[in-house]
Design a protein around this motif. Structure first.
Motif, PDB file in Angstrom:
ATOM      1  N   LEU A  99      74.065  48.263  19.245  1.00  0.00           N
ATOM      2  CA  LEU A  99      73.821  49.706  19.323  1.00  0.00           C
ATOM      3  C   LEU A  99      74.628  50.355  20.444  1.00  0.00           C
ATOM      4  O   LEU A  99      74.955  51.539  20.360  1.00  0.00           O
ATOM      5  N   ALA A 100      74.954  49.588  21.456  1.00  0.00           N
ATOM      6  CA  ALA A 100      75.734  50.135  22.568  1.00  0.00           C
ATOM      7  C   ALA A 100      77.138  50.536  22.120  1.00  0.00           C
ATOM      8  O   ALA A 100      77.767  51.394  22.741  1.00  0.00           O
ATOM      9  N   CYS A 101      77.620  49.960  21.027  1.00  0.00           N
ATOM     10  CA  CYS A 101      78.965  50.281  20.520  1.00  0.00           C
ATOM     11  C   CYS A 101      78.988  51.581  19.718  1.00  0.00           C
ATOM     12  O   CYS A 101      80.042  52.202  19.584  1.00  0.00           O
ATOM     13  N   PHE A 102      77.859  51.992  19.170  1.00  0.00           N
ATOM     14  CA  PHE A 102      77.847  53.146  18.281  1.00  0.00           C
ATOM     15  C   PHE A 102      78.272  54.456  18.940  1.00  0.00           C
ATOM     16  O   PHE A 102      79.006  55.230  18.316  1.00  0.00           O
ATOM     17  N   MET A 147      78.567  51.709   9.070  1.00  0.00           N
ATOM     18  CA  MET A 147      77.182  52.161   9.270  1.00  0.00           C
ATOM     19  C   MET A 147      76.283  51.647   8.140  1.00  0.00           C
ATOM     20  O   MET A 147      75.173  51.157   8.388  1.00  0.00           O
ATOM     21  N   ASN A 148      76.773  51.731   6.909  1.00  0.00           N
ATOM     22  CA  ASN A 148      76.009  51.253   5.767  1.00  0.00           C
ATOM     23  C   ASN A 148      75.762  49.746   5.886  1.00  0.00           C
ATOM     24  O   ASN A 148      74.644  49.268   5.679  1.00  0.00           O
ATOM     25  N   HIS A 149      76.791  49.008   6.241  1.00  0.00           N
ATOM     26  CA  HIS A 149      76.671  47.555   6.425  1.00  0.00           C
ATOM     27  C   HIS A 149      75.671  47.230   7.540  1.00  0.00           C
ATOM     28  O   HIS A 149      74.835  46.334   7.395  1.00  0.00           O
ATOM     29  N   PHE A 150      75.762  47.964   8.635  1.00  0.00           N
ATOM     30  CA  PHE A 150      74.845  47.754   9.751  1.00  0.00           C
ATOM     31  C   PHE A 150      73.400  47.924   9.287  1.00  0.00           C
ATOM     32  O   PHE A 150      72.540  47.100   9.599  1.00  0.00           O
ATOM     33  N   HIS A 151      73.133  48.987   8.542  1.00  0.00           N
ATOM     34  CA  HIS A 151      71.749  49.246   8.105  1.00  0.00           C
ATOM     35  C   HIS A 151      71.261  48.197   7.109  1.00  0.00           C
ATOM     36  O   HIS A 151      70.097  47.794   7.164  1.00  0.00           O
ATOM     37  N   GLN A 152      72.140  47.729   6.240  1.00  0.00           N
ATOM     38  CA  GLN A 152      71.753  46.661   5.316  1.00  0.00           C
ATOM     39  C   GLN A 152      71.427  45.381   6.078  1.00  0.00           C
ATOM     40  O   GLN A 152      70.423  44.722   5.800  1.00  0.00           O
ATOM     41  N   GLU A 153      72.273  45.030   7.021  1.00  0.00           N
ATOM     42  CA  GLU A 153      72.048  43.826   7.817  1.00  0.00           C
ATOM     43  C   GLU A 153      70.810  43.971   8.701  1.00  0.00           C
ATOM     44  O   GLU A 153      70.075  43.005   8.910  1.00  0.00           O
ATOM     45  N   ARG A 154      70.594  45.166   9.212  1.00  0.00           N
ATOM     46  CA  ARG A 154      69.423  45.429  10.056  1.00  0.00           C
ATOM     47  C   ARG A 154      68.146  45.150   9.279  1.00  0.00           C
ATOM     48  O   ARG A 154      67.239  44.474   9.774  1.00  0.00           O
ATOM     49  N   VAL A 155      68.081  45.617   8.042  1.00  0.00           N
ATOM     50  CA  VAL A 155      66.895  45.395   7.218  1.00  0.00           C
ATOM     51  C   VAL A 155      66.678  43.894   7.014  1.00  0.00           C
ATOM     52  O   VAL A 155      65.569  43.382   7.210  1.00  0.00           O
ATOM     53  N   LYS A 156      67.732  43.185   6.649  1.00  0.00           N
ATOM     54  CA  LYS A 156      67.627  41.741   6.429  1.00  0.00           C
ATOM     55  C   LYS A 156      67.241  41.014   7.717  1.00  0.00           C
ATOM     56  O   LYS A 156      66.327  40.186   7.734  1.00  0.00           O
ATOM     57  N   ASP A 157      67.937  41.335   8.800  1.00  0.00           N
ATOM     58  CA  ASP A 157      67.689  40.655  10.076  1.00  0.00           C
ATOM     59  C   ASP A 157      66.276  40.891  10.592  1.00  0.00           C
ATOM     60  O   ASP A 157      65.606  39.955  11.034  1.00  0.00           O
ATOM     61  N   TYR A 158      65.824  42.137  10.548  1.00  0.00           N
ATOM     62  CA  TYR A 158      64.487  42.427  11.057  1.00  0.00           C
ATOM     63  C   TYR A 158      63.409  41.829  10.170  1.00  0.00           C
ATOM     64  O   TYR A 158      62.374  41.383  10.671  1.00  0.00           O
ATOM     65  N   LYS A 159      63.637  41.807   8.878  1.00  0.00           N
ATOM     66  CA  LYS A 159      62.691  41.147   7.973  1.00  0.00           C
ATOM     67  C   LYS A 159      62.567  39.676   8.359  1.00  0.00           C
ATOM     68  O   LYS A 159      61.462  39.160   8.555  1.00  0.00           O
ATOM     69  N   ASP A 160      63.716  38.988   8.479  1.00  0.00           N
ATOM     70  CA  ASP A 160      63.709  37.567   8.844  1.00  0.00           C
ATOM     71  C   ASP A 160      63.093  37.346  10.219  1.00  0.00           C
ATOM     72  O   ASP A 160      62.299  36.420  10.424  1.00  0.00           O
ATOM     73  N   MET A 161      63.467  38.212  11.155  1.00  0.00           N
ATOM     74  CA  MET A 161      62.987  38.102  12.534  1.00  0.00           C
ATOM     75  C   MET A 161      61.461  38.227  12.594  1.00  0.00           C
ATOM     76  O   MET A 161      60.783  37.412  13.231  1.00  0.00           O
ATOM     77  N   MET A 162      60.932  39.222  11.914  1.00  0.00           N
ATOM     78  CA  MET A 162      59.492  39.459  11.969  1.00  0.00           C
ATOM     79  C   MET A 162      58.718  38.406  11.181  1.00  0.00           C
ATOM     80  O   MET A 162      57.633  37.999  11.595  1.00  0.00           O
TER      81      MET A 162
END
Length: 189
Positions: A92-95, A144-159
């Motif tokens: 997020l610091a890169c955005f 941005m689209n890729h980031f949001h797709q990966e965010r959903v996957k990553d947070y799902k797995d993380m949680m």
């Protein structure tokens, strides 16, 4: 998202510290107090009293073990969760830089468009700038689209991983307490 993420990281980090320090210490104190109580009952040699003494000693041992479980649990769930969230803080610091670069590109495109309208540059130069700006805009949107797709996957797995480890942790504690409870069922009154 950045502020929310920092807040969660801080909460997870503080909770990890509590597991290692106060939670472990409190369960160990509770275990020691049950063990001390059991030791005070050792003078009574009756069968039921001996069973009670053993059950109380086991209760003390169980609570000490629970305290130890609390101390090691952050390695299984809280530390990995915190590490993953810190990775997102770095991303997020890169955005802001990416957005600033995109704004600069759009500003440059507008300047070239205005210069073309004023007759200062020919249409070919302005068209090249427009194409480059489009490439940057489409790349930015794709990123941005890729980031949001990966965010959903990553947070799902993380949680899911975090919650699975939490369930295992509390099931282990529940099993220890149920095992201990059964010892009191053997005492006839």
């Amino acid at each position: 998202m950045d502020e929310s993420l920092k807040h969660v990281i801080l909460a997870v980090h503080d909770h990890s510290k509590k597991h290692i320090g106060p939670f472990k210490r409190e369960y160990n104190k509770l275990g020691a107090s049950f063990t001390s109580l059991a030791n005070s009952f050792e003078l009574d040699n009756g069968l039921q009293s001996q069973r009670l003494t053993m059950a109380l000693q086991h209760t003390g041992k169980t609570y000490t073990e629970i305290g130890d479980l609390y101390a090691i649990q952050p390695r299984e769930d809280l530390y990995p969760l915190e590490d993953s969230m810190r990775e997102y803080t770095g991303m997020l610091a890169c955005f802001p830089d990416m957005i600033s670069f995109h704004k600069h590109t759009l500003s440059t495109e507008r300047e070239y468009q205005k210069s073309q309208e004023d007759g200062k540059i020919d249409g070919l130069d302005a068209e090249q700038v427009r194409r480059r700006a489009d490439v940057i805009s489409y790349s930015m949107m794709a990123e941005m689209n890729h980031f949001h797709q990966e965010r959903v996957k990553d947070y799902k797995d993380m949680m899911q991983k975090y919650l699975q480890e939490q369930i295992k942790f509390y099931e282990t504690i529940t099993n220890k307490l149920q095992e201990n409870l059964a010892m009191y069922g053997d005492i006839n009154t």
